[in-house]
Design a protein around this motif. Structure first.
Motif, PDB file in Angstrom:
ATOM      1  N   LEU A 144       0.861  -1.185   0.000  1.00 28.33           N
ATOM      2  CA  LEU A 144       0.000   0.000   0.000  1.00 28.33           C
ATOM      3  C   LEU A 144       0.893   1.228   0.000  1.00 28.33           C
ATOM      4  O   LEU A 144       1.730   1.395   0.883  1.00 28.33           O
ATOM      5  CB  LEU A 144      -0.915  -0.015   1.214  1.00 28.33           C
ATOM      6  CG  LEU A 144      -1.925  -1.173   1.226  1.00 28.33           C
ATOM      7  CD1 LEU A 144      -2.607  -1.282   2.574  1.00 28.33           C
ATOM      8  CD2 LEU A 144      -2.961  -0.996   0.127  1.00 28.33           C
ATOM      9  N   GLU A 145       0.697   2.096  -0.976  1.00 21.69           N
ATOM     10  CA  GLU A 145       1.587   3.235  -1.211  1.00 21.69           C
ATOM     11  C   GLU A 145       0.785   4.454  -1.638  1.00 21.69           C
ATOM     12  O   GLU A 145      -0.276   4.330  -2.253  1.00 21.69           O
ATOM     13  CB  GLU A 145       2.565   2.908  -2.339  1.00 21.69           C
ATOM     14  CG  GLU A 145       3.907   2.402  -1.877  1.00 21.69           C
ATOM     15  CD  GLU A 145       4.787   3.483  -1.266  1.00 21.69           C
ATOM     16  OE1 GLU A 145       4.418   4.669  -1.313  1.00 21.69           O
ATOM     17  OE2 GLU A 145       5.851   3.132  -0.746  1.00 21.69           O
ATOM     18  N   ASP A 146       1.320   5.648  -1.326  1.00 20.29           N
ATOM     19  CA  ASP A 146       0.704   6.866  -1.855  1.00 20.29           C
ATOM     20  C   ASP A 146       1.517   7.466  -2.993  1.00 20.29           C
ATOM     21  O   ASP A 146       0.965   8.145  -3.853  1.00 20.29           O
ATOM     22  CB  ASP A 146       0.528   7.919  -0.750  1.00 20.29           C
ATOM     23  CG  ASP A 146       1.854   8.482  -0.269  1.00 20.29           C
ATOM     24  OD1 ASP A 146       2.077   9.691  -0.449  1.00 20.29           O
ATOM     25  OD2 ASP A 146       2.659   7.717   0.272  1.00 20.29           O
ATOM     26  N   SER A 147       2.820   7.210  -3.044  1.00 18.24           N
ATOM     27  CA  SER A 147       3.683   7.920  -3.995  1.00 18.24           C
ATOM     28  C   SER A 147       4.051   7.080  -5.199  1.00 18.24           C
ATOM     29  O   SER A 147       4.047   5.842  -5.168  1.00 18.24           O
ATOM     30  CB  SER A 147       4.972   8.361  -3.297  1.00 18.24           C
ATOM     31  OG  SER A 147       5.805   7.241  -3.056  1.00 18.24           O
ATOM     32  N   ALA A 148       4.427   7.779  -6.275  1.00 16.88           N
ATOM     33  CA  ALA A 148       4.896   7.105  -7.489  1.00 16.88           C
ATOM     34  C   ALA A 148       6.185   6.340  -7.215  1.00 16.88           C
ATOM     35  O   ALA A 148       6.379   5.222  -7.701  1.00 16.88           O
ATOM     36  CB  ALA A 148       5.104   8.132  -8.595  1.00 16.88           C
ATOM     37  N   ALA A 149       7.093   6.948  -6.436  1.00 15.70           N
ATOM     38  CA  ALA A 149       8.349   6.279  -6.117  1.00 15.70           C
ATOM     39  C   ALA A 149       8.097   4.967  -5.385  1.00 15.70           C
ATOM     40  O   ALA A 149       8.753   3.944  -5.639  1.00 15.70           O
ATOM     41  CB  ALA A 149       9.238   7.188  -5.271  1.00 15.70           C
ATOM     42  N   GLY A 150       7.126   4.977  -4.483  1.00 14.17           N
ATOM     43  CA  GLY A 150       6.801   3.768  -3.744  1.00 14.17           C
ATOM     44  C   GLY A 150       6.178   2.698  -4.608  1.00 14.17           C
ATOM     45  O   GLY A 150       6.469   1.504  -4.456  1.00 14.17           O
ATOM     46  N   VAL A 151       5.312   3.110  -5.519  1.00 16.03           N
ATOM     47  CA  VAL A 151       4.704   2.150  -6.456  1.00 16.03           C
ATOM     48  C   VAL A 151       5.782   1.504  -7.314  1.00 16.03           C
ATOM     49  O   VAL A 151       5.804   0.283  -7.516  1.00 16.03           O
ATOM     50  CB  VAL A 151       3.653   2.843  -7.337  1.00 16.03           C
ATOM     51  CG1 VAL A 151       3.231   1.936  -8.489  1.00 16.03           C
ATOM     52  CG2 VAL A 151       2.431   3.222  -6.499  1.00 16.03           C
ATOM     53  N   ARG A 152       6.711   2.312  -7.815  1.00 16.19           N
ATOM     54  CA  ARG A 152       7.796   1.768  -8.641  1.00 16.19           C
ATOM     55  C   ARG A 152       8.676   0.819  -7.827  1.00 16.19           C
ATOM     56  O   ARG A 152       9.151  -0.202  -8.342  1.00 16.19           O
ATOM     57  CB  ARG A 152       8.611   2.906  -9.237  1.00 16.19           C
ATOM     58  CG  ARG A 152       7.826   3.763 -10.231  1.00 16.19           C
ATOM     59  CD  ARG A 152       8.697   4.849 -10.864  1.00 16.19           C
ATOM     60  NE  ARG A 152       7.899   5.795 -11.624  1.00 16.19           N
ATOM     61  CZ  ARG A 152       7.464   5.588 -12.864  1.00 16.19           C
ATOM     62  NH1 ARG A 152       7.769   4.456 -13.491  1.00 16.19           N
ATOM     63  NH2 ARG A 152       6.741   6.510 -13.496  1.00 16.19           N
ATOM     64  N   ALA A 153       8.888   1.136  -6.563  1.00 15.24           N
ATOM     65  CA  ALA A 153       9.671   0.249  -5.692  1.00 15.24           C
ATOM     66  C   ALA A 153       8.972  -1.097  -5.526  1.00 15.24           C
ATOM     67  O   ALA A 153       9.608  -2.156  -5.584  1.00 15.24           O
ATOM     68  CB  ALA A 153       9.890   0.910  -4.344  1.00 15.24           C
ATOM     69  N   ALA A 154       7.666  -1.059  -5.292  1.00 16.25           N
ATOM     70  CA  ALA A 154       6.900  -2.294  -5.116  1.00 16.25           C
ATOM     71  C   ALA A 154       6.917  -3.146  -6.381  1.00 16.25           C
ATOM     72  O   ALA A 154       7.118  -4.368  -6.324  1.00 16.25           O
ATOM     73  CB  ALA A 154       5.462  -1.953  -4.723  1.00 16.25           C
ATOM     74  N   LEU A 155       6.727  -2.513  -7.525  1.00 19.73           N
ATOM     75  CA  LEU A 155       6.740  -3.253  -8.786  1.00 19.73           C
ATOM     76  C   LEU A 155       8.122  -3.842  -9.060  1.00 19.73           C
ATOM     77  O   LEU A 155       8.246  -4.985  -9.518  1.00 19.73           O
ATOM     78  CB  LEU A 155       6.316  -2.337  -9.936  1.00 19.73           C
ATOM     79  CG  LEU A 155       4.837  -1.915  -9.937  1.00 19.73           C
ATOM     80  CD1 LEU A 155       4.590  -0.837 -10.979  1.00 19.73           C
ATOM     81  CD2 LEU A 155       3.936  -3.127 -10.187  1.00 19.73           C
ATOM     82  N   ALA A 156       9.171  -3.071  -8.763  1.00 16.97           N
ATOM     83  CA  ALA A 156      10.532  -3.567  -8.965  1.00 16.97           C
ATOM     84  C   ALA A 156      10.834  -4.748  -8.055  1.00 16.97           C
ATOM     85  O   ALA A 156      11.671  -5.599  -8.381  1.00 16.97           O
ATOM     86  CB  ALA A 156      11.535  -2.445  -8.725  1.00 16.97           C
ATOM     87  N   ALA A 157      10.143  -4.807  -6.904  1.00 20.52           N
ATOM     88  CA  ALA A 157      10.323  -5.922  -5.969  1.00 20.52           C
ATOM     89  C   ALA A 157       9.485  -7.137  -6.354  1.00 20.52           C
ATOM     90  O   ALA A 157       9.580  -8.184  -5.706  1.00 20.52           O
ATOM     91  CB  ALA A 157       9.952  -5.474  -4.555  1.00 20.52           C
ATOM     92  N   GLY A 158       8.671  -7.012  -7.394  1.00 20.73           N
ATOM     93  CA  GLY A 158       7.824  -8.115  -7.820  1.00 20.73           C
ATOM     94  C   GLY A 158       6.571  -8.269  -6.990  1.00 20.73           C
ATOM     95  O   GLY A 158       5.971  -9.351  -6.936  1.00 20.73           O
ATOM     96  N   MET A 159       6.138  -7.178  -6.364  1.00 20.26           N
ATOM     97  CA  MET A 159       4.972  -7.195  -5.492  1.00 20.26           C
ATOM     98  C   MET A 159       3.768  -6.554  -6.173  1.00 20.26           C
ATOM     99  O   MET A 159       3.886  -5.984  -7.257  1.00 20.26           O
ATOM    100  CB  MET A 159       5.303  -6.482  -4.182  1.00 20.26           C
ATOM    101  CG  MET A 159       6.462  -7.109  -3.436  1.00 20.26           C
ATOM    102  SD  MET A 159       6.897  -6.218  -1.917  1.00 20.26           S
ATOM    103  CE  MET A 159       8.264  -7.239  -1.330  1.00 20.26           C
ATOM    104  N   THR A 160       2.607  -6.634  -5.532  1.00 16.56           N
ATOM    105  CA  THR A 160       1.368  -6.076  -6.074  1.00 16.56           C
ATOM    106  C   THR A 160       1.024  -4.799  -5.321  1.00 16.56           C
ATOM    107  O   THR A 160       0.610  -4.870  -4.152  1.00 16.56           O
ATOM    108  CB  THR A 160       0.210  -7.087  -5.941  1.00 16.56           C
ATOM    109  OG1 THR A 160       0.522  -8.255  -6.707  1.00 16.56           O
ATOM    110  CG2 THR A 160      -1.097  -6.485  -6.450  1.00 16.56           C
TER     111      THR A 160
END
Length: 225
Positions: free
Chosen positions: A172-188
């Protein structure tokens, strides 16, 4: 995938960003930036401060050094810290729905971790003062990794500490940087934007975007049954 489609798998863990996602801190920080820059006679628009959302202090300070002389920067950071310290100590409000979501996850036995770019001492201070610390099994901060968001390090370490595979994690994220981090980690990731609305580039990532943690819960809860 619809941006409001429920999650299709039962998560092994749910990872939470902190500022702007669980804690109503970004608006307070923006106000402190404005006050500190005004006091120094620095003409800076909100777009600069908003560009820092989701990034580590180190990255933000590097960006500021491109705009200000070192003496100006240190005065600005000092003025900001005094103001923001007072706001934190006074207690920052929680985002709507966060306690209910945490209670649901605990009831269903889903491990929970915080993954924040904030430095560890400040992160623990905020979590404790807001009463959130007891709700989490792990806390990973910008102090604990070599590379902060949008690199995946924070979320990968959080998954490791919980003993779960990254692909079984919801973030669960609010920022674009956090979303990109989650996707790079292979998470949803599920994004709950705060002060900065996702632009076309962020929306093109194809993840779920909701208006509140109440809506986020509605996407997660069916998978827990």
């Amino acid at each position: 995938m619809s941006l409001l489609e429920p999650v299709a798998f039962a998560p092994a863990a749910v990872l939470f960003d902190m500022d702007g996602l669980m804690i109503e801190s970004e608006r307070a920080l923006l106000e402190c930036w404005r006050e500190a820059s005004r006091e120094l006679g620095l003409d800076v628009d909100d777009a600069l401060w908003l560009s820092f959302v989701g990034l580590s202090d180190r990255v933000c300070h590097e960006m500021l050094r491109e705009r200000f002389a070192e003496d100006q920067l240190q005065a600005l950071l000092s003025g900001l810290q005094v103001r923001y310290d007072a706001r934190v100590e006074a207690g920052l409000p929680l985002k709507t729905g966060v306690l209910e979501l945490l209670a649901l996850l605990k009831q269903r036995g889903i491990p929970r971790a915080v993954g924040t770019s904030t430095r560890r001492p400040r992160a623990l201070q905020k979590l404790e003062l807001c009463g959130l610390l007891p709700h989490f099994d792990a806390v990973v901060t910008g102090s604990d990794v070599a590379h902060s968001k949008p690199a995946p390090d924070i979320y990968l370490l959080a998954a490791e500490q919980l003993g779960v595979a990254p692909e079984h994690c919801i973030v669960l994220e609010d920022s674009a940087a956090g979303v990109r981090a989650a996707l790079a980690a292979g998470m949803t990731p599920i994004q709950v934007p705060d002060l900065v609305a996702p632009d076309e580039g962020v929306r093109a990532l194809g993840h779920r975007i909701v208006e509140s943690l109440v809506q986020a819960r509605a996407l997660i809860e069916p998978a827990l049954r």
